[in-house]
Design a protein around this motif. Structure first.
Motif, PDB file in Angstrom:
ATOM      1  N   UNK A 163      48.294 -35.233  29.753  1.00 37.49           N
ATOM      2  CA  UNK A 163      47.280 -34.892  28.758  1.00 37.49           C
ATOM      3  C   UNK A 163      46.174 -34.123  29.474  1.00 37.49           C
ATOM      4  N   UNK A 164      45.506 -33.252  28.744  1.00 34.94           N
ATOM      5  CA  UNK A 164      44.364 -32.530  29.300  1.00 34.94           C
ATOM      6  C   UNK A 164      43.093 -33.126  28.743  1.00 34.94           C
ATOM      7  N   UNK A 165      42.108 -33.307  29.625  1.00 29.76           N
ATOM      8  CA  UNK A 165      40.819 -33.860  29.212  1.00 29.76           C
ATOM      9  C   UNK A 165      39.703 -33.024  29.811  1.00 29.76           C
ATOM     10  N   UNK A 166      38.573 -33.015  29.115  1.00 26.47           N
ATOM     11  CA  UNK A 166      37.381 -32.334  29.617  1.00 26.47           C
ATOM     12  C   UNK A 166      36.311 -33.399  29.848  1.00 26.47           C
ATOM     13  N   UNK A 167      35.756 -33.406  31.047  1.00 22.45           N
ATOM     14  CA  UNK A 167      34.714 -34.371  31.420  1.00 22.45           C
ATOM     15  C   UNK A 167      33.405 -33.932  30.778  1.00 22.45           C
ATOM     16  N   UNK A 168      32.826 -34.809  29.950  1.00 26.59           N
ATOM     17  CA  UNK A 168      31.571 -34.432  29.255  1.00 26.59           C
ATOM     18  C   UNK A 168      30.361 -35.241  29.728  1.00 26.59           C
ATOM     19  N   UNK A 169      30.592 -36.317  30.499  1.00 23.78           N
ATOM     20  CA  UNK A 169      29.489 -37.118  31.001  1.00 23.78           C
ATOM     21  C   UNK A 169      29.928 -37.919  32.210  1.00 23.78           C
TER      22      UNK A 169
ATOM     23  N   UNK B 142      43.320 -39.174  38.561  1.00 25.00           N
ATOM     24  CA  UNK B 142      43.195 -37.767  38.174  1.00 25.00           C
ATOM     25  C   UNK B 142      41.735 -37.328  38.079  1.00 25.00           C
ATOM     26  N   UNK B 143      40.840 -38.245  37.714  1.00 28.35           N
ATOM     27  CA  UNK B 143      39.441 -37.890  37.483  1.00 28.35           C
ATOM     28  C   UNK B 143      38.562 -37.965  38.734  1.00 28.35           C
ATOM     29  N   UNK B 144      38.879 -38.867  39.658  1.00 20.95           N
ATOM     30  CA  UNK B 144      38.036 -39.048  40.846  1.00 20.95           C
ATOM     31  C   UNK B 144      37.937 -37.738  41.633  1.00 20.95           C
ATOM     32  N   UNK B 145      36.690 -37.384  41.941  1.00 22.35           N
ATOM     33  CA  UNK B 145      36.418 -36.162  42.687  1.00 22.35           C
ATOM     34  C   UNK B 145      36.161 -34.945  41.813  1.00 22.35           C
ATOM     35  N   UNK B 146      36.440 -35.069  40.518  1.00 19.32           N
ATOM     36  CA  UNK B 146      36.216 -33.951  39.595  1.00 19.32           C
ATOM     37  C   UNK B 146      34.761 -33.976  39.124  1.00 19.32           C
ATOM     38  N   UNK B 147      34.294 -32.822  38.623  1.00 18.55           N
ATOM     39  CA  UNK B 147      32.892 -32.686  38.240  1.00 18.55           C
ATOM     40  C   UNK B 147      32.713 -32.571  36.736  1.00 18.55           C
ATOM     41  N   UNK B 148      31.489 -32.837  36.322  1.00 20.44           N
ATOM     42  CA  UNK B 148      31.078 -32.698  34.936  1.00 20.44           C
ATOM     43  C   UNK B 148      31.458 -31.310  34.432  1.00 20.44           C
ATOM     44  N   UNK B 149      32.099 -31.243  33.256  1.00 23.05           N
ATOM     45  CA  UNK B 149      32.484 -29.966  32.656  1.00 23.05           C
ATOM     46  C   UNK B 149      33.885 -29.500  33.015  1.00 23.05           C
ATOM     47  N   UNK B 150      34.503 -30.106  34.017  1.00 26.18           N
ATOM     48  CA  UNK B 150      35.856 -29.694  34.429  1.00 26.18           C
ATOM     49  C   UNK B 150      36.901 -30.168  33.421  1.00 26.18           C
ATOM     50  N   UNK B 151      37.971 -29.379  33.302  1.00 24.53           N
ATOM     51  CA  UNK B 151      39.134 -29.776  32.523  1.00 24.53           C
ATOM     52  C   UNK B 151      40.180 -30.257  33.520  1.00 24.53           C
ATOM     53  N   UNK B 152      40.736 -31.432  33.247  1.00 32.38           N
ATOM     54  CA  UNK B 152      41.640 -32.091  34.182  1.00 32.38           C
ATOM     55  C   UNK B 152      42.939 -32.451  33.470  1.00 32.38           C
ATOM     56  N   UNK B 153      44.073 -32.277  34.156  1.00 32.43           N
ATOM     57  CA  UNK B 153      45.356 -32.745  33.630  1.00 32.43           C
ATOM     58  C   UNK B 153      45.601 -34.136  34.187  1.00 32.43           C
ATOM     59  N   UNK B 154      45.831 -35.082  33.277  1.00 30.96           N
ATOM     60  CA  UNK B 154      46.055 -36.475  33.658  1.00 30.96           C
ATOM     61  C   UNK B 154      47.522 -36.802  33.431  1.00 30.96           C
ATOM     62  N   UNK B 155      48.179 -37.279  34.487  1.00 30.91           N
ATOM     63  CA  UNK B 155      49.578 -37.694  34.382  1.00 30.91           C
ATOM     64  C   UNK B 155      49.613 -39.138  33.914  1.00 30.91           C
ATOM     65  N   UNK B 156      50.123 -39.363  32.703  1.00 31.80           N
ATOM     66  CA  UNK B 156      50.233 -40.721  32.168  1.00 31.80           C
ATOM     67  C   UNK B 156      51.697 -41.049  31.940  1.00 31.80           C
TER      68      UNK B 156
END
Length: 158
Positions: free
Chosen positions: A150-156, A131-145
């Motif tokens: 769950x929704x996560x925000x990339x901070x670093x 779910x995270x690969x290819x996404x950028x810093x600051x993006x909010x991503x929905x992760x299928x677990x």
């Protein structure tokens, strides 16, 4: 001819596999052979549990050696090219916060051969990494677990 599976990994991950392979060949293999010799000295092999146990361990060790040799032979070292430093990818360490409660988590995304969640290394094949690969810093991503989305925000991204 079958296509060999490629095992993406860091240079450190490949070195760790090489060390494990060397240990199995130089130390463990000899220990198992010695156990077999000792068990043979007990006589009748048909009801010798020590012999059976040593032969099973020998099969396990030889299988592990073959697996490691294959992984090392087909390793593809992950090289950080310096571009897209704010984009999540293989070999990068990403920190994100779960929304809305804000639990912060940090993981290094590595190949499946060196994944170790207890050390913060997750496989590029895991649901979170996919779910995270290819996404950028600051993006909010929905992760299928397996436990639900769950929704996560990339901070670093490092």
């Amino acid at each position: 001819m079958a296509i060999e599976k490629v095992f993406p990994m860091t240079k450190e991950g490949k070195e760790k596999l090489e060390q494990e392979l060397e240990y199995l060949k130089a130390v463990k293999r000899k220990e198992v052979v010695e156990r077999i010799k000792i068990a043979r000295s007990f006589g009748d092999l048909s009801e010798n549990s020590e012999y059976d146990s040593a032969k099973e361990e020998q099969a396990f060790v030889e299988g592990k050696i073959t697996t490691l040799e294959n992984m090392i032979r087909n390793a593809k070292i992950i090289v950080e090219d310096g571009t897209n430093s704010d984009t999540v990818g293989l070999g990068k360490t990403v920190t994100f916060v779960e929304l809305p409660d804000g639990d912060e988590e940090t993981y290094s995304i590595v190949g499946s051969a060196e994944a170790d969640p207890f050390e913060g290394k997750i496989s590029n094949d895991s649901p979170i990494a996919k779910s995270l690969i290819g996404k950028k810093l600051g993006e909010t991503v929905t992760v299928n677990t397996p436990g639900g989305d769950i929704s996560v925000k990339i901070i670093s991204v490092k």
